[in-house]
Design a protein around this motif. Structure first.
Motif: not given
Length: 318
Positions: A7, A35, A37, A63, A81-86, A186, A191
């Motif tokens: 991401s 992806e 963002i 995105h 908050t929109h990232a999906r990858q590791n 990630r 966080h």
């Protein structure tokens, strides 16, 4: 061209042309993230139109999101908050990736399981051998002599860039990483990504993030993964007084809260660091013109730091 489970995150504002150049350089890479963002704080729709158009050769899915708040750190926090990858790839909107840059970053990160983050070599921003006065400053802040201080974070969070020498390996251990072009696992990231301390230009946010990761993970510079950083002017960089205060307050935060350096010697080193850079600014006419405002900003910064100490003591008593 292959897609990798990454991401990419880019914060941007009113810089459609340079962002387009960054995307075009990514489109020429042999590896591309699945992806990207983009969180945009622009005053117009130019960037949005770019992100929703087709960039020739770019297989990465973009995105696009409007920024909820302005600032590099807060926009990256929103993007997370929109990232999906590791694997999270943080990059600026004004860089040009040289051939195989992504592949070399990705390969370096995959080669060591305990490597938390790896950044690219910025070809136009590198560590250079210091002169006599700078080397003396480094020695005072670090507390000892080193043949090279490249890639180190010494004294009161003085962060020095990595160096590019042909006798160095392709992947070089470092103590901190910038956010210009860096890949992180990630699982190594905190966080939220950046604390609320960092607003606007967010000076020192990259140091804070990488030092936090570096407490449990290794950090490295992929020397042969190369970029050109065409750093752009902006309102957030133009006010020398704002930057002067931010430099003091945020560096003090990193020194005390992240590095946990709070002895009288540490505070003396912070004073030496601030004095040295203030004196260095007087080499130019503009430095003399800005001096009264900068000094007042530094005093305001001291006041803010003392105020935070008093507040924390009151909270401990209550």
């Amino acid at each position: 061209m292959n897609i990798i489970p990454v991401s990419a995150i880019i914060p941007t504002r009113n810089r459609k042309k340079v962002l387009e150049r960054t995307l075009n350089s990514l489109a020429k890479q042999s590896l591309q993230p699945v992806e990207m963002i983009i969180v945009d704080a622009s005053d117009n729709e130019d960037t949005e139109r770019l992100c929703k158009a087709n960039v020739s050769g770019l297989k990465t899915h973009i995105h696009y999101y409007k920024a909820l708040d302005k600032g590099a750190a807060v926009q990256r926090n929103q993007a997370m908050t929109h990232a999906r990858q590791n694997v999270i790839w943080l990059l600026d909107d004004d860089i040009v990736l040289e051939p195989e840059c992504v592949m070399r970053l990705w390969t370096a990160l995959q080669q060591e399981t305990n490597l938390g983050g790896v950044n690219a070599m910025i070809t136009n921003q590198q560590y250079l051998p210091p002169g006599y006065l700078s080397r003396l400053l480094f020695q005072i802040l670090h507390g000892s002599y080193e043949e090279s201080y490249a890639g180190k974070c010494i004294g009161p969070a003085m962060n020095l860039l990595p160096e590019d020498r042909s006798d160095l390996p392709d992947v070089v251990p470092v103590e901190w990483l910038n956010t210009t072009c860096v890949m992180y696992r990630r699982e190594a990231l905190p966080h939220p990504l950046f604390p609320e301390q960092f607003k606007g230009y967010s000076l020192m946010e990259d140091v804070t993030l990488s030092l936090t990761v570096g407490k449990q993970w290794k950090l490295a510079n992929a020397r042969t993964a190369r970029i050109f950083h065409d750093s752009q002017p902006g309102d957030h960089k133009n006010d020398s007084a704002v930057l002067a205060k931010m430099d003091l307050v945020n560096r003090h935060y990193v020194m005390t809260q992240i590095l946990e350096r709070e002895t009288p010697t540490d505070f003396f080193k912070l004073f030496v660091h601030q004095f040295f850079h203030l004196a260095a600014s007087l080499k130019s006419y503009q430095g003399w013109i800005s001096l009264p405002r900068v000094l007042l900003a530094k005093l305001n910064g001291v006041g803010e730091i003392l105020g935070s100490y008093l507040l924390s003591r009151q909270q401990l008593r209550s």
